[in-house]
Design a protein around this motif. Sequence first.
Motif, PDB file in Angstrom:
ATOM      1  N   ALA A 116       0.827  -1.204   0.000  1.00  0.00           N
ATOM      2  CA  ALA A 116       0.000   0.000   0.000  1.00  0.00           C
ATOM      3  C   ALA A 116       0.865   1.258   0.000  1.00  0.00           C
ATOM      4  N   GLU A 117       1.963   1.220   0.753  1.00  0.00           N
ATOM      5  CA  GLU A 117       2.839   2.392   0.817  1.00  0.00           C
ATOM      6  C   GLU A 117       3.486   2.667  -0.537  1.00  0.00           C
ATOM      7  N   GLY A 118       3.969   1.627  -1.185  1.00  0.00           N
ATOM      8  CA  GLY A 118       4.603   1.814  -2.485  1.00  0.00           C
ATOM      9  C   GLY A 118       3.631   2.283  -3.538  1.00  0.00           C
ATOM     10  N   HIS A 119       2.417   1.769  -3.500  1.00  0.00           N
ATOM     11  CA  HIS A 119       1.404   2.130  -4.494  1.00  0.00           C
ATOM     12  C   HIS A 119       1.077   3.619  -4.435  1.00  0.00           C
ATOM     13  N   ALA A 120       1.132   4.195  -3.256  1.00  0.00           N
ATOM     14  CA  ALA A 120       0.707   5.587  -3.079  1.00  0.00           C
ATOM     15  C   ALA A 120       1.869   6.578  -3.074  1.00  0.00           C
ATOM     16  N   ARG A 121       3.040   6.145  -3.531  1.00  0.00           N
ATOM     17  CA  ARG A 121       4.214   7.011  -3.418  1.00  0.00           C
ATOM     18  C   ARG A 121       4.516   7.789  -4.697  1.00  0.00           C
ATOM     19  N   SER A 122       4.346   7.182  -5.857  1.00  0.00           N
ATOM     20  CA  SER A 122       4.704   7.838  -7.121  1.00  0.00           C
ATOM     21  C   SER A 122       3.506   7.902  -8.046  1.00  0.00           C
ATOM     22  N   ALA A 123       3.535   8.907  -8.925  1.00  0.00           N
ATOM     23  CA  ALA A 123       2.435   9.115  -9.863  1.00  0.00           C
ATOM     24  C   ALA A 123       2.755   8.520 -11.218  1.00  0.00           C
ATOM     25  N   ARG A 124       1.679   8.303 -11.995  1.00  0.00           N
ATOM     26  CA  ARG A 124       1.838   7.835 -13.358  1.00  0.00           C
ATOM     27  C   ARG A 124       0.997   8.731 -14.270  1.00  0.00           C
ATOM     28  N   LEU A 125       1.386   8.754 -15.531  1.00  0.00           N
ATOM     29  CA  LEU A 125       0.664   9.490 -16.566  1.00  0.00           C
ATOM     30  C   LEU A 125       0.327   8.531 -17.694  1.00  0.00           C
ATOM     31  N   HIS A 126      -0.941   8.498 -18.091  1.00  0.00           N
ATOM     32  CA  HIS A 126      -1.358   7.727 -19.264  1.00  0.00           C
ATOM     33  C   HIS A 126      -1.564   8.690 -20.428  1.00  0.00           C
ATOM     34  N   LEU A 127      -0.991   8.350 -21.563  1.00  0.00           N
ATOM     35  CA  LEU A 127      -1.106   9.185 -22.754  1.00  0.00           C
ATOM     36  C   LEU A 127      -2.073   8.536 -23.742  1.00  0.00           C
ATOM     37  N   PRO A 128      -3.211   9.178 -24.043  1.00  0.00           N
ATOM     38  CA  PRO A 128      -4.211   8.586 -24.934  1.00  0.00           C
ATOM     39  C   PRO A 128      -3.881   8.840 -26.403  1.00  0.00           C
ATOM     40  N   VAL A 129      -2.935   8.086 -26.921  1.00  0.00           N
ATOM     41  CA  VAL A 129      -2.466   8.319 -28.293  1.00  0.00           C
ATOM     42  C   VAL A 129      -2.905   7.229 -29.271  1.00  0.00           C
ATOM     43  N   SER A 130      -3.566   6.186 -28.760  1.00  0.00           N
ATOM     44  CA  SER A 130      -3.861   5.023 -29.600  1.00  0.00           C
ATOM     45  C   SER A 130      -5.330   5.051 -30.039  1.00  0.00           C
ATOM     46  N   PRO A 131      -5.611   5.367 -31.296  1.00  0.00           N
ATOM     47  CA  PRO A 131      -6.988   5.632 -31.712  1.00  0.00           C
ATOM     48  C   PRO A 131      -7.833   4.406 -32.017  1.00  0.00           C
ATOM     49  N   GLY A 132      -7.224   3.320 -32.456  1.00  0.00           N
ATOM     50  CA  GLY A 132      -8.013   2.192 -32.933  1.00  0.00           C
ATOM     51  C   GLY A 132      -7.645   0.897 -32.260  1.00  0.00           C
ATOM     52  N   CYS A 133      -8.386  -0.151 -32.612  1.00  0.00           N
ATOM     53  CA  CYS A 133      -8.126  -1.447 -32.006  1.00  0.00           C
ATOM     54  C   CYS A 133      -8.365  -2.545 -33.014  1.00  0.00           C
ATOM     55  N   ASN A 134      -7.954  -3.754 -32.630  1.00  0.00           N
ATOM     56  CA  ASN A 134      -8.026  -4.893 -33.529  1.00  0.00           C
ATOM     57  C   ASN A 134      -8.820  -6.059 -32.967  1.00  0.00           C
ATOM     58  N   ILE A 135      -9.419  -5.873 -31.797  1.00  0.00           N
ATOM     59  CA  ILE A 135     -10.315  -6.884 -31.245  1.00  0.00           C
ATOM     60  C   ILE A 135     -11.548  -6.179 -30.694  1.00  0.00           C
ATOM     61  N   ALA A 136     -12.638  -6.917 -30.571  1.00  0.00           N
ATOM     62  CA  ALA A 136     -13.890  -6.353 -30.047  1.00  0.00           C
ATOM     63  C   ALA A 136     -14.333  -7.185 -28.850  1.00  0.00           C
ATOM     64  N   CYS A 137     -14.260  -6.619 -27.660  1.00  0.00           N
ATOM     65  CA  CYS A 137     -14.618  -7.343 -26.441  1.00  0.00           C
ATOM     66  C   CYS A 137     -16.040  -6.991 -26.007  1.00  0.00           C
ATOM     67  N   ALA A 138     -16.733  -7.977 -25.463  1.00  0.00           N
ATOM     68  CA  ALA A 138     -18.144  -7.802 -25.131  1.00  0.00           C
ATOM     69  C   ALA A 138     -18.366  -6.808 -23.996  1.00  0.00           C
ATOM     70  N   PHE A 139     -17.339  -6.558 -23.175  1.00  0.00           N
ATOM     71  CA  PHE A 139     -17.496  -5.622 -22.058  1.00  0.00           C
ATOM     72  C   PHE A 139     -16.945  -4.237 -22.356  1.00  0.00           C
ATOM     73  N   CYS A 140     -16.406  -4.035 -23.541  1.00  0.00           N
ATOM     74  CA  CYS A 140     -15.607  -2.838 -23.814  1.00  0.00           C
ATOM     75  C   CYS A 140     -16.451  -1.740 -24.442  1.00  0.00           C
TER      76      CYS A 140
END
Length: 313
Positions: free
Chosen positions: A39-63
Motif C-alpha cells: 500500500a505504501e509503495g502504491h501511493a508514493r509515485s504518480a503515473r501518466l497515461h497518454l491517450p495516443v492510440s486511436p483504434g483497435c483490432n479486437i472487439a470485447c463484449a465488455f468494452c
Amino acid sequence: MTSSSPPSTMCPAQAMRPASATPAFPALEGRHPCFSTTAEGHARSARLHLPVSPGCNIACAFCKRDFNRRDQRPGVATRLLTPDEATDIVARALELCSTLAVVGIAGPGDPLASTHALDTFALVRRRWPHLILCLSTNGLMLPAHLDAIADVGVATLTVTVNAVDPAIQAQITPKIAWQRRRLNGIEAAERLIANQLEGIKGAAERGLTVKVNTVLIPGVNDHHIGDVAAQVAAAGARLINVIALIPQHDFAHLPAPGMVMRHRARTDAAQHLKVFTHCQRCRADACGIPGVSDYTEQLYGDRLVAEPTFSHG
C-alpha cells in the motif's frame, strides 16, 4: 505533493489493508504504482497515461470506449493526442506533479494496433530518459512488436488475458482483425490466446516485467481464473490483476462480481502468481497517484475532441 485535486477516493478498507511484507518487485516498489504491491509503495509515485492510440483490432463484449470527463474506467479519455502533443502533455504533467515517475500508454484503443504508441515512447525517452515507460495491450500484435518495444525502452508491460480456453475467450471477444481479415468465434479466440502467450514469453525473455490484467466476468470466466494465472505464469508473467467486470456494452445484463467471487478468483490466481490488489481501473488519460490525486482536468483544460475508436478490452 501539492494538489488542488479532490481528497483521496480510497475507501477505508483499502486504506487499512495491511501491506505485504516483501514487495514483488523491489526495483519498482514506490516507483511504479501499478507494479508496487504494498500500500505504501502504491501511493508514493504518480503515473501518466497518454491517450495516443486511436483504434483497435479486437472487439470485447465488455468494452465501451468513450470521450468524456465523467467515467473513471479504462477506455475513456478526454481527447486523443498525437505523439508530438503527447510530449507537451508530459512536460506539463512534470510541472504539475513532482512525483511523476511513469509514462504509460493504455488506450483508448490498443497501443499496438497503430504506430502511435511506439512513436510516442521514442519521443518521451529521448527527452526524459529517467521516466519508466509502461505499455498495456491486448496482446494480439505483441509478438510482432517485441523488439521495437524493447528498443524504445519500455520496462513494464501489461497484457489483458481474460481466458486461455478458446470456448470461453470466444464469448468475451467474439471477433478480431488479423492480417487484414476478420476472424470470428473459436478461430479468433485461438489466435488471440496463442499470440498473448507467445508475446508474454518473448517479453519476459527480453527482460520486461510482465503483469496480466484479467477481467472477472460472472458466469463466463469466474471459474477459470486459476487456469489463466497458471498459463501466463508459465509464459513468464510475474503479477496478475483480477479486475471486476463493469457491466456495460454486450455484458450489460451481467452482474458485477461480488466480494466472495472476487476473493475466490484472487485466491485461485495466487496459487501461481503474485496478485495485485490496488487497482483503481484508470482512465486512458489518467495523471496522478491512483486513488489519491488526479491532474487530468488541469492537463487538458476544456479541449474535448471526440473521435471514434474500434476498441479492445
